[in-house]
Design a protein around this motif. Structure first.
Motif, PDB file in Angstrom:
ATOM      1  N   ARG A 117      -0.164 -21.808   7.803  1.00 53.24           N
ATOM      2  CA  ARG A 117      -0.340 -22.618   6.607  1.00 53.24           C
ATOM      3  C   ARG A 117      -1.325 -21.915   5.685  1.00 53.24           C
ATOM      4  NH1 ARG A 117      -2.911 -28.476   5.595  1.00 53.24           N
ATOM      5  NH2 ARG A 117      -1.726 -28.924   3.697  1.00 53.24           N
ATOM      6  N   LYS A 118      -0.941 -21.808   4.418  1.00 49.58           N
ATOM      7  CA  LYS A 118      -1.844 -21.142   3.452  1.00 49.58           C
ATOM      8  C   LYS A 118      -3.049 -22.027   3.224  1.00 49.58           C
ATOM      9  CE  LYS A 118       2.026 -19.655   0.728  1.00 49.58           C
ATOM     10  NZ  LYS A 118       2.638 -19.797  -0.599  1.00 49.58           N
ATOM     11  N   PRO A 119      -4.250 -21.557   3.548  1.00 49.98           N
ATOM     12  CA  PRO A 119      -5.425 -22.391   3.310  1.00 49.98           C
ATOM     13  C   PRO A 119      -5.786 -22.379   1.830  1.00 49.98           C
ATOM     14  CG  PRO A 119      -5.922 -20.516   4.763  1.00 49.98           C
ATOM     15  CD  PRO A 119      -4.593 -20.267   4.137  1.00 49.98           C
ATOM     16  N   VAL A 120      -6.387 -23.475   1.370  1.00 49.93           N
ATOM     17  CA  VAL A 120      -6.854 -23.509  -0.026  1.00 49.93           C
ATOM     18  C   VAL A 120      -8.121 -22.648  -0.165  1.00 49.93           C
ATOM     19  CG1 VAL A 120      -7.881 -24.995  -1.789  1.00 49.93           C
ATOM     20  CG2 VAL A 120      -5.805 -25.714  -0.615  1.00 49.93           C
ATOM     21  N   ASP A 121      -8.943 -22.722   0.851  1.00 48.15           N
ATOM     22  CA  ASP A 121     -10.193 -21.955   0.857  1.00 48.15           C
ATOM     23  C   ASP A 121      -9.856 -20.464   0.944  1.00 48.15           C
ATOM     24  OD1 ASP A 121     -12.550 -20.691   1.397  1.00 48.15           O
ATOM     25  OD2 ASP A 121     -13.265 -22.220   2.831  1.00 48.15           O
ATOM     26  N   PHE A 122     -10.191 -19.713  -0.136  1.00 44.77           N
ATOM     27  CA  PHE A 122      -9.782 -18.304  -0.195  1.00 44.77           C
ATOM     28  C   PHE A 122     -10.401 -17.486   0.925  1.00 44.77           C
ATOM     29  CE2 PHE A 122      -9.695 -13.957  -2.060  1.00 44.77           C
ATOM     30  CZ  PHE A 122      -8.314 -13.854  -2.170  1.00 44.77           C
ATOM     31  N   ASP A 123     -11.595 -17.856   1.342  1.00 41.76           N
ATOM     32  CA  ASP A 123     -12.221 -17.141   2.463  1.00 41.76           C
ATOM     33  C   ASP A 123     -11.342 -17.227   3.708  1.00 41.76           C
ATOM     34  OD1 ASP A 123     -14.254 -16.755   0.707  1.00 41.76           O
ATOM     35  OD2 ASP A 123     -15.506 -18.391   1.497  1.00 41.76           O
ATOM     36  N   GLU A 124     -10.825 -18.427   3.916  1.00 40.52           N
ATOM     37  CA  GLU A 124      -9.913 -18.622   5.053  1.00 40.52           C
ATOM     38  C   GLU A 124      -8.632 -17.807   4.869  1.00 40.52           C
ATOM     39  OE1 GLU A 124     -10.444 -20.608   7.804  1.00 40.52           O
ATOM     40  OE2 GLU A 124     -12.491 -20.947   7.058  1.00 40.52           O
ATOM     41  N   PHE A 125      -8.176 -17.807   3.621  1.00 36.40           N
ATOM     42  CA  PHE A 125      -6.948 -17.095   3.300  1.00 36.40           C
ATOM     43  C   PHE A 125      -7.106 -15.604   3.571  1.00 36.40           C
ATOM     44  CE2 PHE A 125      -3.478 -16.316  -0.130  1.00 36.40           C
ATOM     45  CZ  PHE A 125      -2.505 -16.309   0.863  1.00 36.40           C
ATOM     46  N   LEU A 126      -8.275 -15.086   3.174  1.00 40.85           N
ATOM     47  CA  LEU A 126      -8.574 -13.671   3.431  1.00 40.85           C
ATOM     48  C   LEU A 126      -8.495 -13.379   4.919  1.00 40.85           C
ATOM     49  CD1 LEU A 126     -11.578 -12.820   1.063  1.00 40.85           C
ATOM     50  CD2 LEU A 126      -9.239 -11.940   0.945  1.00 40.85           C
ATOM     51  N   LYS A 127      -9.123 -14.257   5.676  1.00 42.80           N
ATOM     52  CA  LYS A 127      -9.124 -14.058   7.134  1.00 42.80           C
ATOM     53  C   LYS A 127      -7.706 -14.055   7.673  1.00 42.80           C
ATOM     54  CE  LYS A 127     -13.206 -16.616   8.185  1.00 42.80           C
ATOM     55  NZ  LYS A 127     -13.638 -17.858   8.829  1.00 42.80           N
ATOM     56  N   ALA A 128      -6.927 -15.041   7.183  1.00 44.82           N
ATOM     57  CA  ALA A 128      -5.550 -15.173   7.666  1.00 44.82           C
ATOM     58  C   ALA A 128      -4.752 -13.916   7.328  1.00 44.82           C
ATOM     59  CB  ALA A 128      -4.890 -16.401   7.048  1.00 44.82           C
ATOM     60  N   ALA A 129      -4.895 -13.438   6.069  1.00 43.67           N
ATOM     61  CA  ALA A 129      -4.136 -12.257   5.635  1.00 43.67           C
ATOM     62  C   ALA A 129      -4.537 -11.048   6.469  1.00 43.67           C
ATOM     63  CB  ALA A 129      -4.385 -11.990   4.156  1.00 43.67           C
ATOM     64  N   GLY A 130      -5.842 -10.902   6.726  1.00 49.25           N
ATOM     65  CA  GLY A 130      -6.337  -9.788   7.530  1.00 49.25           C
ATOM     66  C   GLY A 130      -5.735  -9.822   8.928  1.00 49.25           C
ATOM     67  N   GLN A 131      -5.748 -11.002   9.509  1.00 50.11           N
ATOM     68  CA  GLN A 131      -5.241 -11.114  10.884  1.00 50.11           C
ATOM     69  C   GLN A 131      -3.740 -10.865  10.942  1.00 50.11           C
ATOM     70  OE1 GLN A 131      -6.568 -14.681  12.807  1.00 50.11           O
ATOM     71  NE2 GLN A 131      -8.718 -14.183  12.460  1.00 50.11           N
ATOM     72  N   LEU A 132      -3.038 -11.410   9.926  1.00 50.99           N
ATOM     73  CA  LEU A 132      -1.586 -11.206   9.889  1.00 50.99           C
ATOM     74  C   LEU A 132      -1.258  -9.717   9.785  1.00 50.99           C
ATOM     75  CD1 LEU A 132      -0.221 -14.037   7.544  1.00 50.99           C
ATOM     76  CD2 LEU A 132       0.350 -13.646   9.952  1.00 50.99           C
ATOM     77  N   GLY A 133      -1.955  -9.007   8.860  1.00 52.43           N
ATOM     78  CA  GLY A 133      -1.720  -7.566   8.666  1.00 52.43           C
ATOM     79  C   GLY A 133      -2.008  -6.819   9.953  1.00 52.43           C
ATOM     80  N   LEU A 134      -3.167  -7.127  10.527  1.00 50.90           N
ATOM     81  CA  LEU A 134      -3.577  -6.451  11.745  1.00 50.90           C
ATOM     82  C   LEU A 134      -2.545  -6.638  12.846  1.00 50.90           C
ATOM     83  CD1 LEU A 134      -6.121  -4.933  12.908  1.00 50.90           C
ATOM     84  CD2 LEU A 134      -6.785  -7.135  13.881  1.00 50.90           C
ATOM     85  N   TYR A 135      -2.124  -7.881  12.986  1.00 50.26           N
ATOM     86  CA  TYR A 135      -1.236  -8.208  14.099  1.00 50.26           C
ATOM     87  C   TYR A 135       0.147  -7.606  13.910  1.00 50.26           C
ATOM     88  CZ  TYR A 135       1.420 -10.696  17.583  1.00 50.26           C
ATOM     89  OH  TYR A 135       2.250 -10.992  18.647  1.00 50.26           O
ATOM     90  N   TRP A 136       0.756  -7.901  12.763  1.00 47.61           N
ATOM     91  CA  TRP A 136       2.166  -7.520  12.596  1.00 47.61           C
ATOM     92  C   TRP A 136       2.362  -6.026  12.265  1.00 47.61           C
ATOM     93  CZ3 TRP A 136       5.658 -10.385  14.660  1.00 47.61           C
ATOM     94  CH2 TRP A 136       5.431 -11.763  14.792  1.00 47.61           C
ATOM     95  N   LEU A 137       1.333  -5.388  11.671  1.00 47.34           N
ATOM     96  CA  LEU A 137       1.508  -3.971  11.300  1.00 47.34           C
ATOM     97  C   LEU A 137       1.010  -3.038  12.380  1.00 47.34           C
ATOM     98  CD1 LEU A 137       0.512  -4.253   7.546  1.00 47.34           C
ATOM     99  CD2 LEU A 137       2.796  -3.941   8.495  1.00 47.34           C
ATOM    100  N   LEU A 138       0.013  -3.474  13.133  1.00 44.04           N
ATOM    101  CA  LEU A 138      -0.560  -2.584  14.127  1.00 44.04           C
ATOM    102  C   LEU A 138      -0.281  -3.010  15.566  1.00 44.04           C
ATOM    103  CD1 LEU A 138      -4.040  -1.725  12.553  1.00 44.04           C
ATOM    104  CD2 LEU A 138      -1.987  -0.308  12.651  1.00 44.04           C
ATOM    105  N   LEU A 139      -0.578  -4.246  15.835  1.00 41.92           N
ATOM    106  CA  LEU A 139      -0.519  -4.708  17.218  1.00 41.92           C
ATOM    107  C   LEU A 139       0.906  -4.922  17.707  1.00 41.92           C
ATOM    108  CD1 LEU A 139      -3.003  -5.057  18.880  1.00 41.92           C
ATOM    109  CD2 LEU A 139      -2.989  -7.494  18.361  1.00 41.92           C
ATOM    110  N   ASN A 140       1.686  -5.582  16.872  1.00 44.58           N
ATOM    111  CA  ASN A 140       3.027  -5.971  17.311  1.00 44.58           C
ATOM    112  C   ASN A 140       3.971  -4.784  17.343  1.00 44.58           C
ATOM    113  OD1 ASN A 140       5.026  -7.999  17.976  1.00 44.58           O
ATOM    114  ND2 ASN A 140       5.896  -7.510  15.971  1.00 44.58           N
ATOM    115  N   GLN A 141       4.755  -4.653  18.411  1.00 44.11           N
ATOM    116  CA  GLN A 141       5.779  -3.617  18.519  1.00 44.11           C
ATOM    117  C   GLN A 141       7.096  -4.215  18.048  1.00 44.11           C
ATOM    118  OE1 GLN A 141       5.489  -0.336  19.758  1.00 44.11           O
ATOM    119  NE2 GLN A 141       3.279  -0.697  19.632  1.00 44.11           N
ATOM    120  N   PRO A 142       7.621  -3.696  16.960  1.00 39.64           N
ATOM    121  CA  PRO A 142       8.895  -4.243  16.481  1.00 39.64           C
ATOM    122  C   PRO A 142      10.021  -3.850  17.420  1.00 39.64           C
ATOM    123  CG  PRO A 142       8.280  -2.334  15.175  1.00 39.64           C
ATOM    124  CD  PRO A 142       7.155  -2.571  16.134  1.00 39.64           C
ATOM    125  N   PRO A 143      11.147  -4.612  17.340  1.00 44.83           N
ATOM    126  CA  PRO A 143      12.272  -4.227  18.198  1.00 44.83           C
ATOM    127  C   PRO A 143      12.786  -2.853  17.807  1.00 44.83           C
ATOM    128  CG  PRO A 143      12.967  -5.859  16.586  1.00 44.83           C
ATOM    129  CD  PRO A 143      11.484  -5.731  16.462  1.00 44.83           C
TER     130      PRO A 143
END
Lengths: 146, 575
Positions: A117-143
């Motif tokens: 869920r997109k948070p209204v609080d931009f600080d939260e949003f930043l955190k979410a975007a950072g984690q998403l990038g980290l996870y899906w671009l680096l951590l996750n192995q695509p099929p």
């Protein structure tokens, strides 16, 4: 980060800009392709319409999918991605304002990999975007290509 | 047994006398010869001879009489065979008779009574004998009976049971019973003898009465029935033969005779119905709850259910039926139909409204948040990217924009929660409040690791309710307790339950900021706040949500508090 792309499906230019800002602030340098409605998103995935001729073997590392979209809505886009042999394993993260139970249930039913869920609080949003990038671009192995 | 069987009785007695006399003479002879033997008496032998002659002549006499009586007996038994040798049999027959039997003479004096007579009237046989038959009828009827008997004696005839008079009998204990008497006269020995058979007809009387009552009840039933009952006779199919009062009412007739005089055809409103009726009757001889439109005698029309069945009574076919005026029922069902349609329409309307509300909530949730996100997000980027160019005041204003945007986002979420609670159907399942509370406290501790808080939660508080909604309610209550004890040292939260007036009351107590009791009533209204936003932030919707959830669970919620001492929130749930 690798050279994989991110497909951002977002009709609201403010949200688009904020998402891009947030990704940039988290040093996610990957190319972000923006689709402003469901049709564009599907065109990108299947190399049709505006994106005809695109090499569809090169799919994005993750699709950040809003639910409320013009023309074809997010859940329908997800359904069509899952229904197609070429894209059925495509990582899709629903990124939306809605926290309706119904949306979450339908999203997961259709095979969403995550629901954020997109948070209204931009600080939260930043955190979410950072984690998403980290996870899906680096951590996750695509099929693998299939 | 005085006059009963004079012949046989006399013969027996005379025989006994003769034999007795002969034996006496023999004995006297023997005694006499013994007595005189020792004495020398003149003519002793002559005297003995004399005695012997007397004894012999006595024996001869006995034999003669015996023979005569035997001959007489023989002759008699030939002549009156039954009376003579079947006397015991006769008596047994009398006793076996199904009626009480009395044999009286012409003066009404009882000579013989049988076993049933004893049983029914409660006298011993010898109590009857020699008494007048009037002993068997109650006092007030006795004189009439005597007169009656005298009349009968003047012209005695056999009167059998069927033509028998019903009389009232009286038993030895004074109780009375209805009886039927038949009389048969006979002449014997120039005297009038009357045999009276008496039958106790209590049972038959009772049955007759019961039958009469049943008939009366049945006819009362037909008369009082609120549905029309009628009979049509095969000989006149155009008219009713009989109608009950309800029929008269239904057809608005002045009288039954007016209705009976009306032709059936005229009572059908539509000729089509009359045709249907006659066709059906001709084919099947019966109708089963067919709806017809009838015409009352005052011209009004009405709808009725007609049921007819054919019966044969004394060889004639009759058609018995019932007619029910269903005008009112029809009107009612029409009214119900209208109401149902109305209800259906309103239901659809309500469903529409609900649907609109759903999509409205969805829009609010989705669309109202986007601009807030933009406000907060761009303020944030301004603060970051242009921090060199912003002075303290500029930064402060941007921070205020961010804070306002976030507050509004919370407000929107809370409002959505509140409306969602109202729309949610309760799913009743077992729920453990203690577990829910522990989970909430863990979340709060994780979110605010710097806070020191003593928490006491009573274990194993099992209830029935909607786990998700109860979770939302408890979260709101714990959030409040957590928030309002933020400025308290030794902050303590206690969650437990107690029995109050046979009801389990759950309570959540804190020792935080508390509130003024005079505002206790305002606590649960939406957007009601008792504290400054700056002091304790919040939307003022939390407790309204709590109240809605508790009410949905059939419970009550209330609070007590004291400024700077703390607050206790209580709630109950439907048991």
């Amino acid at each position: 980060m690798n050279s994989k792309t991110i497909l951002l499906v977002e009709d609201n230019p403010d949200d688009e800009l904020l998402t891009l800002d947030a990704l940039k602030a988290n040093h996610v340098g990957n190319a972000v392709i923006v689709a402003r409605n469901g049709v564009e998103a599907l065109d990108y995935m299947f190399g049709t319409g505006k994106f005809s001729g695109r090499d569809v073997t090169d799919q994005p590392a993750v699709v950040l999918l809003d639910l409320k979209l013009p023309k074809i809505d997010g859940l329908e886009v997800l359904h069509l991605i899952r229904a197609d042999e070429r894209t059925k394993f495509q990582p899709v993260v629903i990124l939306t304002s809605s926290n309706e139970d119904e949306d979450r249930i339908r999203g997961y039913k259709l095979g969403a990999n995550s629901y954020v869920r997109k948070p209204v609080d931009f600080d939260e949003f930043l955190k979410a975007a950072g984690q998403l990038g980290l996870y899906w671009l680096l951590l996750n192995q695509p099929p693998p290509h299939y | 047994m005085h006059h009963g069987n004079p012949f046989s009785e006399n013969f027996r007695i005379s025989r006994i006398i003769v034999i007795f006399t002969a034996i006496t003479c023999c004995v006297l002879l023997i005694i006499f010869t013994r007595l005189i033997r020792p004495y020398e008496l003149p003519h002793k032998n002559l005297i003995a001879f004399l005695f012997l002659a007397i004894a012999l002549s006595m024996v001869g006499l006995v034999l003669l009489i015996a023979r005569q009586s035997a001959e007489k007996d023989k002759a008699h038994s030939k002549k009156e065979n039954k009376d003579y040798w079947n006397e015991a049999h006769l008596r047994a027959l009398l006793n076996a008779a199904p009626d009480a039997i009395f044999i009286t003479d012409g003066t009404g004096t009882i000579h013989i009574a049988n076993a049933l007579a004893e049983k029914w009237f409660g006298y011993r046989k010898d109590e009857f004998v020699g008494k007048k038959v009037e002993m068997l009828v109650p006092e007030h009827l006795r004189q009439a009976h005597i007169e009656h008997r005298n009349r009968y004696n003047q012209n005695p005839s056999t009167r059998i049971m069927a033509s028998g008079t019903e009389l009232v009998g009286i038993r030895s204990d004074g109780s009375e019973f209805p009886m039927e008497v038949s009389l048969s006269p006979s002449m014997f020995g120039g005297e009038l003898w009357i045999t009276a058979s008496v039958r106790d007809i209590t049972l038959r009387k009772e049955m007759e009465l019961a039958k009469l009552h049943a008939q009366t009840r049945l006819s009362e039933l037909v008369t009082n029935l609120p549905v029309g009952v009628f009979r049509i006779c095969d000989s006149d199919l155009a008219h009713f033969q009989e109608v009950n009062p309800a029929m008269v009412t239904i057809f608005a007739a002045q009288s039954a005779s007016q209705l009976l005089a009306s032709s059936l055809e005229s009572l059908f409103f539509d000729h089509k119905d009359w045709s249907t009726y006659t066709a059906r009757m001709a084919q099947q001889f019966h109708l089963n709850s067919l709806e017809f439109r009838f015409r009352r005698l005052n011209g009004e029309d009405f709808f009725g259910f007609l049921t007819i069945a054919a019966n044969t009574i004394n060889g004639e076919t009759v058609y018995d039926g019932i007619l029910e005026d269903i005008t009112e029922r029809k009107q009612q069902s029409e009214r119900i139909g209208t109401l149902n349609k109305d209800l259906e329409r309103r239901k659809t309307q309500l469903e529409q409204i609900n649907q609109e509300l759903e999509s409205f909530s969805y829009s609010v949730s989705h669309d109202l948040r986007a601009p807030l996100r933009a406000m907060d997000g761009f303020s944030s980027t301004l603060l970051t990217d242009y921090q060199d160019q912003l002075d303290e005041r500029g930064r402060d204003r941007l921070l205020r924009i961010r804070s306002a945007a976030q507050r509004m986002a919370t407000l929107i979420d809370d409002l959505l929660n509140l409306s969602r609670v109202s729309r949610t159907e309760i799913a009743w399942t077992p729920a453990n409040l203690s577990e829910l509370a522990n989970g909430i406290i863990n979340d709060l501790r994780q979110a605010n690791p710097e806070r020191k808080m003593e928490v006491k939660i009573q274990p194993d508080m099992q209830v029935k309710g909607d786990v998700r909604l109860l979770g939302i309610a408890l979260t709101n209550l714990f959030n409040n307790a957590w928030k309002f004890s933020g400025k308290t040292s030794n902050a303590t939260i206690e969650f437990g339950c107690e029995r109050q007036n046979d009801q389990t009351v759950y309570f959540l107590r804190d020792n935080g900021a508390g509130f003024e009791m005079e505002y206790a009533g305002k606590l649960f209204g939406a957007f009601q706040r008792l504290h400054d936003i700056g002091e304790f932030p919040g939307s003022g919707i939390g407790l309204a949500t709590v109240q809605r959830i508790i009410h949905k669970h059939g419970g009550r919620v209330w609070a007590t508090g004291e400024v700077n001492k703390g607050a206790t929130f209580y709630f109950t749930l439907k048991s």
